[in-house]
Design a protein around this motif. Sequence first.
Motif, PDB file in Angstrom:
ATOM      1  N   TYR A  31     -42.825 -63.916   2.589  1.00 51.54           N
ATOM      2  CA  TYR A  31     -44.081 -63.708   3.325  1.00 51.54           C
ATOM      3  C   TYR A  31     -44.012 -62.455   4.202  1.00 51.54           C
ATOM      4  O   TYR A  31     -43.100 -62.291   5.018  1.00 51.54           O
ATOM      5  CB  TYR A  31     -44.397 -64.925   4.196  1.00 51.54           C
ATOM      6  N   TYR A  80     -47.210 -60.332   6.182  1.00 47.78           N
ATOM      7  CA  TYR A  80     -48.669 -60.277   6.394  1.00 47.78           C
ATOM      8  C   TYR A  80     -49.230 -58.938   5.927  1.00 47.78           C
ATOM      9  O   TYR A  80     -48.704 -57.866   6.236  1.00 47.78           O
ATOM     10  CB  TYR A  80     -49.005 -60.498   7.875  1.00 47.78           C
ATOM     11  N   GLY A  81     -50.312 -59.029   5.163  1.00 45.24           N
ATOM     12  CA  GLY A  81     -51.034 -57.837   4.766  1.00 45.24           C
ATOM     13  C   GLY A  81     -50.486 -57.132   3.540  1.00 45.24           C
ATOM     14  O   GLY A  81     -50.998 -56.076   3.159  1.00 45.24           O
ATOM     15  N   GLU A 138     -42.662 -70.953   8.664  1.00 46.54           N
ATOM     16  CA  GLU A 138     -43.343 -69.669   8.869  1.00 46.54           C
ATOM     17  C   GLU A 138     -44.852 -69.840   9.014  1.00 46.54           C
ATOM     18  O   GLU A 138     -45.578 -68.863   9.226  1.00 46.54           O
ATOM     19  CB  GLU A 138     -43.060 -68.725   7.681  1.00 46.54           C
ATOM     20  N   GLN A 169     -47.059 -68.199  11.578  1.00 46.48           N
ATOM     21  CA  GLN A 169     -47.417 -66.781  11.487  1.00 46.48           C
ATOM     22  C   GLN A 169     -48.842 -66.577  10.962  1.00 46.48           C
ATOM     23  O   GLN A 169     -49.381 -65.469  11.034  1.00 46.48           O
ATOM     24  CB  GLN A 169     -46.418 -66.042  10.594  1.00 46.48           C
ATOM     25  N   LEU A 170     -49.424 -67.639  10.401  1.00 44.01           N
ATOM     26  CA  LEU A 170     -50.806 -67.548   9.921  1.00 44.01           C
ATOM     27  C   LEU A 170     -51.815 -67.765  11.049  1.00 44.01           C
ATOM     28  O   LEU A 170     -53.026 -67.532  10.864  1.00 44.01           O
ATOM     29  CB  LEU A 170     -51.051 -68.590   8.819  1.00 44.01           C
ATOM     30  N   TYR A 171     -51.317 -68.231  12.191  1.00 45.17           N
ATOM     31  CA  TYR A 171     -52.206 -68.561  13.304  1.00 45.17           C
ATOM     32  C   TYR A 171     -52.988 -67.328  13.753  1.00 45.17           C
ATOM     33  O   TYR A 171     -52.427 -66.243  13.986  1.00 45.17           O
ATOM     34  CB  TYR A 171     -51.375 -69.125  14.469  1.00 45.17           C
ATOM     35  N   GLU A 172     -54.322 -67.490  13.830  1.00 48.20           N
ATOM     36  CA  GLU A 172     -55.245 -66.445  14.264  1.00 48.20           C
ATOM     37  C   GLU A 172     -55.214 -65.194  13.381  1.00 48.20           C
ATOM     38  O   GLU A 172     -55.564 -64.099  13.796  1.00 48.20           O
ATOM     39  CB  GLU A 172     -55.001 -66.056  15.732  1.00 48.20           C
ATOM     40  N   LYS A 173     -54.705 -65.362  12.136  1.00 50.51           N
ATOM     41  CA  LYS A 173     -54.711 -64.250  11.173  1.00 50.51           C
ATOM     42  C   LYS A 173     -55.926 -64.396  10.258  1.00 50.51           C
ATOM     43  O   LYS A 173     -56.370 -65.514   9.940  1.00 50.51           O
ATOM     44  CB  LYS A 173     -53.434 -64.253  10.323  1.00 50.51           C
ATOM     45  N   GLU A 174     -56.442 -63.279   9.839  1.00 52.43           N
ATOM     46  CA  GLU A 174     -57.534 -63.282   8.871  1.00 52.43           C
ATOM     47  C   GLU A 174     -56.899 -63.401   7.490  1.00 52.43           C
ATOM     48  O   GLU A 174     -56.372 -62.436   6.947  1.00 52.43           O
ATOM     49  CB  GLU A 174     -58.342 -61.981   8.984  1.00 52.43           C
ATOM     50  N   ILE A 175     -56.932 -64.609   6.932  1.00 54.40           N
ATOM     51  CA  ILE A 175     -56.182 -64.836   5.693  1.00 54.40           C
ATOM     52  C   ILE A 175     -57.067 -65.040   4.472  1.00 54.40           C
ATOM     53  O   ILE A 175     -56.559 -65.230   3.358  1.00 54.40           O
ATOM     54  CB  ILE A 175     -55.242 -66.056   5.847  1.00 54.40           C
TER      55      ILE A 175
END
Length: 980
Positions: free
Chosen positions: A115, A117-118, A133, A136-142
């Motif tokens: 993983y 991000y981006g 992990e 790490q997705l918290y508050e991410k634009e996924i």
Amino acid sequence: MYLNVHSHYSLRYGTIAVPKLIEAAAAKGITQMVLTDLNNSTGVMEFWRACNAAGIKPIGGLEFRRNKKLLYIGIARNKEGMKELNDFLTFHNLKQQELPDQPPVFKNCFIIYPYVYGKILRENEFMGIRFDELHQLYEKEIKDFAAKLVILQPVVFLDKIGYRLHEYLRSVDLNTLLTKTSTADKCSPSDTFLPPGELETRFSKYPFILENTRQLLDGCVMDYEQGKQKLNRKTFTGSMSRDKELLEELAMKGLAERYGEGHEKALEKVKYELKIIHDLNFCAYFLITWDIIQYSVSQGYYHVGRGSGANSTVAYCLRITDVDPLELDLYFDRFLNAQRTSPPDFDIDYSWDERENVQQYIFEKYGAAHTALLGTMSTFKDRSVIREIGKVMGLPKAEIDSFTDRTQDLANQGNPTFKKIMAVAELMNSMPNQRSIHAGGVLISEEPITYYTALDLPPKGMATVQWDMYEAELIGYDKYDILSQRGIGHIKEAVRLVEQNLGLKIDVHQVKKFMKDPALNARLQSGNTIGCFYIESPAMRQLLAKLKCDNYLTLVAASSIIRPGVAQSGMMKTYIQNHHQPETVNYLHPVMKEQMQETYGVMVYQEDVIKVCIHYAGMNSSDADILRRGMSGKYRSRMEFDKLIDKFFAGASKLGREEVTTKEVWRQVSSFAGYSFSKAHSASFAVESYQSLFLKTYYPIEFMVAVLNNYGGFYSRWLYVHELRKAGARVHLPCVNKSTPVVSLSGADAYLGFIGILGLTLKLMEQIPEERHRNGDYLDLTDFVKRTAISLDQAIILIRTGALRFTGRSKKELLWDVHSLLGSKVKVQNHAQLFEAEHKHYQLPEFVNTTLEDAYHELELLGFPLSLSSFDLLQTDYRGHPQTNDLFSYVGQIVKMVGLYVCEKTVHTKNNKKMWFGTFLDAEGNFFDTTHFSSSTPSYPFRGAGCYLILGKVVEDFGYPSVEVIKFAKLPIVGNPVLE
């Protein structure tokens, strides 16, 4: 949900054997998973078979790492995808290139990255996210990459003990202490199968990740053909019908050449064999082997065809082997039969310096994509495991040594550190350690081999599969064994030397003529066979003498009964006794007489084991052969093997055999079969032995030089020099104006080569004769130094060896001169001297050089004295009494002999005590043998090379005298005059 499962084939990382892995997965209710071992696909096919048997859906893959760091995981959608992954890894292995940060676009594979991000991903690429992990997705634009997220839950171990084992394996791999192995070098403590439902629970807030993972797994299938396959190249000519015609044509042509016209028995046998070969689709196997032989013959190479393939009359007619199956009544069904579950086997031996060229021909002829060498897997073994564990625990060497010494096991029992090491050793023992290369197996595949494995590039430089011969057989490959051995090198070189030295061309393939030669058979009977293939060891020479072996058939039997199984079971002695008194043989059962009258009721060959299983115990030929293979370690399933043992006893009972007799028959079978040869194998060895005997008898000087130039055989180099002298050669020390790297021969003058000189560089060994051939003999020391640009230390070695004696100056004078030329320090020169410089001349005192000093130089630099014998170096003039040739007159008497140590052998008795056998030369240069019982040897141990005073009793066994040692001591030699 498990996309990243590791077996113990993730070397020094994974901890779980494939069967245990499947068992654990089934217990957790897992229905599909992906095997992704580190940079290898060794276990994929085993995993596929085991999963299918357990009702789990298998998926193949690979985890790609660079410098131990995870790059990405490849998951095969199907068989084609597995080939893509294997091809990718193979390309980088064979080109010895590092794996790239991003793989190519695969058509039939998914790629899983750790993983980040981006990260921008291709259509077939995903990101694996671990449950720890997810934060790490918290508050991410996924939403843009939500469809690309899958669960990454690696599996490396099964429990806490497995994790600790993993830690030990990582420390061993990194060659560092357990306490210094970083977290980054190990897997996570959570890298295991989670309890049922827990993985789903941990990802419950991200159901789309669960669904993505399911869809990825559901889109994969290992669509390999079910059932037993034959994956070898299917045809030689491109057509099965043409293969059949060509094989018949070649067999009939060879039949006429081997047996002449009108040999009905041979014709009937060949037709019978051809039918089975065709019915079982082995025409291409025979033709490819024939083609390999044709190529090697065209290159002037010698070969020996052996193994069970030598049971075949067709193979004899194709000149794959020189063993006549009709003459020996060989058992073709031992090689190939309709019930046999294992593949046939041709072992083709070449000289050690010719085999690689033959292998290269196979690669070129059948294509790189379809050809590979067979691999092997070395494992953590026995006491070496203890040493590895002790090192990573940081224990001192002395303590590790005490733990590896079996004699101290009892004393160490109360030691907690020892207990801990032994517990870890038990877990590591027999685990795969590293991939290596098989002794000679070559695979030739119909499909590209990378459908089934990635390929390695070991030091040999030829592509090698990542699994061993057992896995090859289970997958469906029959190997071609292209082997090497020194004996063929001896023969080839001797023939060349006879032509070069005597101007004679000789044919060593007239083996049937050799077998009838009284001179050869007399030598065979005497045991005077030093240097001869397979019949030169002390044990073999004794056996030949005890059997009074004077013919080929007896030699064939001797080649098999010398093996440990026959000797340890006590059947060797029985065989010798029965051989001399066949009328007194007491057969264990009428079946033994019916099936083994030729060998006096003694199981001598592997075929005998099969015959006993079939005719005494009523087993079918397939089960009998599997039982035989199991005893030789070529069968993996212990449970299935035990069932066959039960079948043996049940079958014997059903046929009304007495239990007591059956137990003794089984004792003989079980103690023998694991070490036995097939009769064809022994016959092949005996053919080569006769070729060696012919050369040793009629061209002894050339033969012994050939033995020396092919790095000897069973004995140390000095003994072959001794034999060369006995053959009538004048053996000279190395000389810069006569010698080459190996022994050179001119008439009866043999000059030792530079290779035997301790400390001399290989570059100089080759340079000296090359410069001499270009510009003529060296004129003197100055000329030699200028033309070779030799360093001082290398010049001193040559002078002390006597290699510059052609100058007429003593060694001490030459040493003085060379120091004057080159100075007192070693000078490294990269080029020869261009201009002659004038040297100062001094009036030197007279230097006295003695033969004793020469002998000491030779001992130091050659390993043996040539100027004096080892007996001449003794402080005493006593040479013992009697000498070997008179031993018979002293049977039953105590004698005192002096012997030059040749070799020793340690054996274990039935009550696990040690005893030793020694071989010595007397002062006349003849061999005698000694026996050392455990009661005497600890007080009188062997102390290496040198002469010994031996007090013992002369005994005789089947007409062969030897000495049972009572007392035994190494004799002192005169001192080195240089040091006194």
